[in-house]
Design a protein around this motif. Structure first.
Motif, PDB file in Angstrom:
ATOM      1  N   ILE A 191     -17.750-122.300 -32.395  1.00  0.00           N
ATOM      2  CA  ILE A 191     -18.052-123.432 -33.023  1.00  0.00           C
ATOM      3  C   ILE A 191     -17.031-123.607 -33.933  1.00  0.00           C
ATOM      4  N   HIS A 192     -16.317-122.690 -34.614  1.00  0.00           N
ATOM      5  CA  HIS A 192     -15.420-122.829 -35.745  1.00  0.00           C
ATOM      6  C   HIS A 192     -13.954-123.340 -35.140  1.00  0.00           C
ATOM      7  N   SER A 193     -13.624-122.479 -33.671  1.00  0.00           N
ATOM      8  CA  SER A 193     -12.530-123.145 -33.345  1.00  0.00           C
ATOM      9  C   SER A 193     -12.521-124.399 -32.852  1.00  0.00           C
ATOM     10  N   GLN A 194     -13.591-124.997 -32.525  1.00  0.00           N
ATOM     11  CA  GLN A 194     -13.653-126.410 -32.366  1.00  0.00           C
ATOM     12  C   GLN A 194     -13.839-127.115 -33.610  1.00  0.00           C
ATOM     13  N   LYS A 195     -14.614-126.589 -34.838  1.00  0.00           N
ATOM     14  CA  LYS A 195     -14.959-127.702 -35.772  1.00  0.00           C
ATOM     15  C   LYS A 195     -13.776-127.719 -36.461  1.00  0.00           C
ATOM     16  N   THR A 196     -13.125-126.558 -37.046  1.00  0.00           N
ATOM     17  CA  THR A 196     -11.914-126.679 -37.798  1.00  0.00           C
ATOM     18  C   THR A 196     -10.763-126.057 -37.138  1.00  0.00           C
ATOM     19  N   GLY A 197     -10.936-125.055 -36.212  1.00  0.00           N
ATOM     20  CA  GLY A 197      -9.682-124.741 -35.523  1.00  0.00           C
ATOM     21  C   GLY A 197      -8.583-125.648 -34.772  1.00  0.00           C
ATOM     22  N   ALA A 198      -9.573-126.524 -34.264  1.00  0.00           N
ATOM     23  CA  ALA A 198      -8.669-127.527 -33.306  1.00  0.00           C
ATOM     24  C   ALA A 198      -7.830-128.342 -34.183  1.00  0.00           C
ATOM     25  N   LEU A 199      -8.276-128.962 -35.384  1.00  0.00           N
ATOM     26  CA  LEU A 199      -7.476-129.769 -36.301  1.00  0.00           C
ATOM     27  C   LEU A 199      -6.205-128.981 -36.829  1.00  0.00           C
ATOM     28  N   LEU A 200      -6.417-127.822 -37.053  1.00  0.00           N
ATOM     29  CA  LEU A 200      -5.243-126.957 -37.595  1.00  0.00           C
ATOM     30  C   LEU A 200      -4.457-126.738 -36.668  1.00  0.00           C
ATOM     31  N   GLN A 201      -4.774-126.038 -35.463  1.00  0.00           N
ATOM     32  CA  GLN A 201      -4.000-125.750 -34.342  1.00  0.00           C
ATOM     33  C   GLN A 201      -3.099-127.179 -33.937  1.00  0.00           C
ATOM     34  N   ALA A 202      -3.721-128.242 -34.055  1.00  0.00           N
ATOM     35  CA  ALA A 202      -3.038-129.423 -33.501  1.00  0.00           C
ATOM     36  C   ALA A 202      -1.992-129.747 -34.548  1.00  0.00           C
ATOM     37  N   SER A 203      -2.153-129.381 -35.997  1.00  0.00           N
ATOM     38  CA  SER A 203      -1.388-129.708 -36.966  1.00  0.00           C
ATOM     39  C   SER A 203       0.161-128.909 -36.826  1.00  0.00           C
ATOM     40  N   VAL A 204      -0.098-127.777 -36.423  1.00  0.00           N
ATOM     41  CA  VAL A 204       1.122-126.903 -36.134  1.00  0.00           C
ATOM     42  C   VAL A 204       1.553-127.263 -34.716  1.00  0.00           C
ATOM     43  N   CYS A 205       1.012-127.470 -33.760  1.00  0.00           N
ATOM     44  CA  CYS A 205       1.559-128.106 -32.730  1.00  0.00           C
ATOM     45  C   CYS A 205       2.475-129.286 -32.775  1.00  0.00           C
ATOM     46  N   ALA A 206       1.820-130.242 -33.743  1.00  0.00           N
ATOM     47  CA  ALA A 206       2.467-131.522 -33.874  1.00  0.00           C
ATOM     48  C   ALA A 206       4.049-131.522 -34.422  1.00  0.00           C
ATOM     49  N   GLY A 207       3.934-130.264 -35.541  1.00  0.00           N
ATOM     50  CA  GLY A 207       5.156-130.093 -35.939  1.00  0.00           C
ATOM     51  C   GLY A 207       6.014-129.573 -34.885  1.00  0.00           C
ATOM     52  N   ALA A 208       5.598-128.738 -33.806  1.00  0.00           N
ATOM     53  CA  ALA A 208       6.320-128.160 -32.747  1.00  0.00           C
ATOM     54  C   ALA A 208       7.014-129.306 -32.019  1.00  0.00           C
TER      55      ALA A 208
END
Lengths: 292, 292
Positions: free
Chosen positions: B174-191
Motif C-alpha cells: 500500500i505504502h509503496s504505491q501511496k507514498t513510495g511511488a512519488l518519492l521514487q519518481a522524484s529521484v528518477c526525474a532528477g536522474a
C-alpha cells in the motif's frame, strides 16, 4: 458510410480501452471496477469520433489516432465523474445508470476520476505510431484544454453562475471553457495526428469553436424540450434552478436560430477544405440534432 | 552547504510556482486563489528537493530540473487536497492551516486538485531546457507513479485497509504505491534530467525505494510519538482508528529498528555512486529524522 465509420470506430475505441485497462499492473480491484464501470457507460463518444473523423481527412489509417481518441474519452469521462459528485452537480444518474459515487462511494469516484485523468497523459506519452513531437503537442493541447485555463475554470465559473444572473457573453465564455475546450482539442488532436498544415489547423480549430457553441446551445434546448427517457436524466432542471442558459437569455426560438447559425458557419468552414469532410459534417449534424 | 541548497532551492521553486500561476490565461479567480492557497502552504518540499538534489549529482545547472521539480510538487499538492476531502480522510487542518475544502468549499477543492494535476503535465510538456525525449520520459514517469498503477491504487487500498487488519507485506505494498511511488519518481526525474546512465538510474531508483519506506515508517512513528503542535495536526489517530501501521505491526521499537535498517541501506547505495551525494544523504536524514 458514416454509420459504419461510427460503428467501427466505437468498436475499436472500446476494444482499445478494454485492452488498456486490462494490462495495467498492480491496480486496486475496486479502482479497476470503477474505471471499467464509467468507461462502459457508453454514450455517443462524440469527442473520440471527432478525433478520428478529423484524422480521416488526412489518412485512412487510424491506428495513430486511436490512443489520442481514447485519452480524450478518459478525460471527458473523468470530468463527468467529478461533475456528478455531491459537492458539484450532485447527480444520481447519468445515461440512465447510477453515477460512480452512487454505484461505489464518493472516495472511489474521486479516485476514479483522478486515475482516468492521469492515465490519459500516461497513454499519450507512450502512444505508438506517433512521433515524440506529436505526443508532446497532444499532451500540451489536452492539458491546456482540460486545465486551469480551460475546462476547470469553466466548471468553477459554471458553479458560481448558478447563484447569480449571467450575461450572454459571460455564458459564452463559461461554455467555451467548460465544454468547448475539450471539443476543440478533439478536432485539433485529429489535425495533429493527421499532420495538418498551419492554415488547415486554424480552419479546423475555428470549425471546432462553432460546433462547441452549437453543442452547448442544443444542451440548453434539450433541457427545455428534451425527452427525459431518451436523455436518461431529468429535464427542466435549469429553469427549476433559475439558471442562465441560451434559452433563458435568447428564448427557445432565439436559441434555435443561433444553433442554426453556428451549424451553418461550421459547414461553411468545412467547405473551404480540399478534403472529403462528410464525416465531420455528419458529426456536426449529430451534435446539433441530438436528442440526448 | 546543504542548508543553503535547501534555502535557495525552495526560494527558486516558489518563485517558479508563483510565476507559472500568474501567467496562466483565463483562470477563474476563485480557482486561482485555491491554487495559490495550497501551493503557498509551504511544507518541507521534500519531493522537489529530491528532484533537484539528484540532478546536482550530474550538473550544477539546475534550470532544466526546476519545472520537473515544480510539476512534482503540483502532483503532491493535488494529492493532499483530494486526500483531505470529507469523503477521504476528512481533515480540517494541514500544516496548521485550514484544508482547501474548509478554506473554500468542497467543489473548489476538488477542482483545485484536478487543476494542479493537469497543470503538472502541461508544464512538463512545455518545459524549457529539456529535449522532447526527456519531457516524454518525465511525463510517462510521473503519470505512471501518480496513476492507477501507483498512487491512486495506493490511496484506494489505504481507504479499504482502514476497516480491516492488514499484514506487513500488504502494508508495504500500500505504502509503496501511496507514498513510495512519488518519492521514487522524484529521484528518477532528477536522474533523467541529469542524464544518468542505466546503472546509475537503477541504483538511484533502488535508493528511492529505501527512502520511500523509511518515509512511511517515520510517518507511523510520528503518529505515536510526534508533537502535534510541530506537526500541525492531531497525533494518535492511527491507534484511535485501530489502523494497521508499522508501529502496530512491529511495535514502536521494531519500527525504529526497521527505519534505521532502511536508512542505512539507502546510504550504502549512495556510496556506490562516483559522485558527491552529500545532498541526497542529508535528504535521507531529513526524511528519517523529521519531526513533522
Amino acid at each position: 458510410m458514416f454509420e459504419s465509420f461510427v460503428t467501427n470506430s466505437k468498436k475499436q475505441l472500446e476494444a482499445t480501452m478494454t485492452a488498456t485497462l486490462q494490462q495495467l499492473p498492480d491496480v486496486n480491484p475496486r479502482h479497476q471496477a470503477a474505471l471499467d464501470y464509467s468507461l462502459a457507460a457508453g454514450g455517443k463518444r462524440i469527442r473520440p469520433l471527432l478525433v478520428l473523423a478529423t484524422a480521416t481527412l488526412f489518412t485512412s489509417d487510424l491506428k495513430a489516432a486511436m490512443i489520442p481518441a481514447m485519452a480524450m474519452e478518459f478525460i471527458h469521462t473523468y470530468s463527468l465523474i467529478h461533475d456528478d459528485l455531491p459537492a458539484m452537480d450532485n447527480d444520481d444518474y447519468r445515461r440512465g445508470r447510477l453515477t460512480s459515487h452512487k454505484q461505489f462511494d464518493e472516495a472511489t469516484a474521486i479516485l476514479a476520476g483522478d486515475g482516468l485523468l492521469t492515465l490519459a497523459f500516461e497513454q499519450l506519452a507512450t502512444a505508438p505510431h506517433l512521433s515524440e513531437t506529436a505526443r508532446i503537442k497532444l499532451i500540451r493541447l489536452f492539458a491546456y484544454a482540460a486545465g486551469p485555463s480551460g475546462m476547470i475554470s469553466g466548471q468553477q465559473s459554471d458553479i458560481e453562475a448558478e447563484t447569480r444572473a449571467v450575461s450572454l457573453p459571460e455564458l459564452a465564455q463559461i461554455h467555451s471553457q467548460k465544454t468547448g475546450a475539450l471539443l476543440q482539442a478533439s478536432v485539433c488532436a485529429g489535425a495533429i495526428v493527421g499532420g495538418a498544415n498551419m492554415s488547415e489547423y486554424q480552419l479546423l480549430e475555428n470549425f471546432a469553436t462553432k460546433i462547441g457553441i452549437a453543442f452547448q446551445i442544443q444542451d440548453d434546448i434539450l433541457d427545455v424540450i428534451g425527452d427525459a427517457t431518451k436523455m436518461g436524466k431529468q429535464t427542466g432542471m435549469d429553469a427549476q434552478l433559475n439558471k442562465s442558459t441560451y434559452t433563458s437569455l435568447l428564448t427557445l426560438a432565439g436559441a434555435q436560430q443561433q444553433l442554426t447559425a453556428y451549424t451553418e458557419a461550421a459547414y461553411a468552414l468545412l467547405e473551404q477544405l480540399p478534403y472529403d469532410t462528410a464525416y465531420l459534417e455528419a458529426l456536426t449534424a449529430m451534435i446539433a440534432e441530438r436528442e440526448a
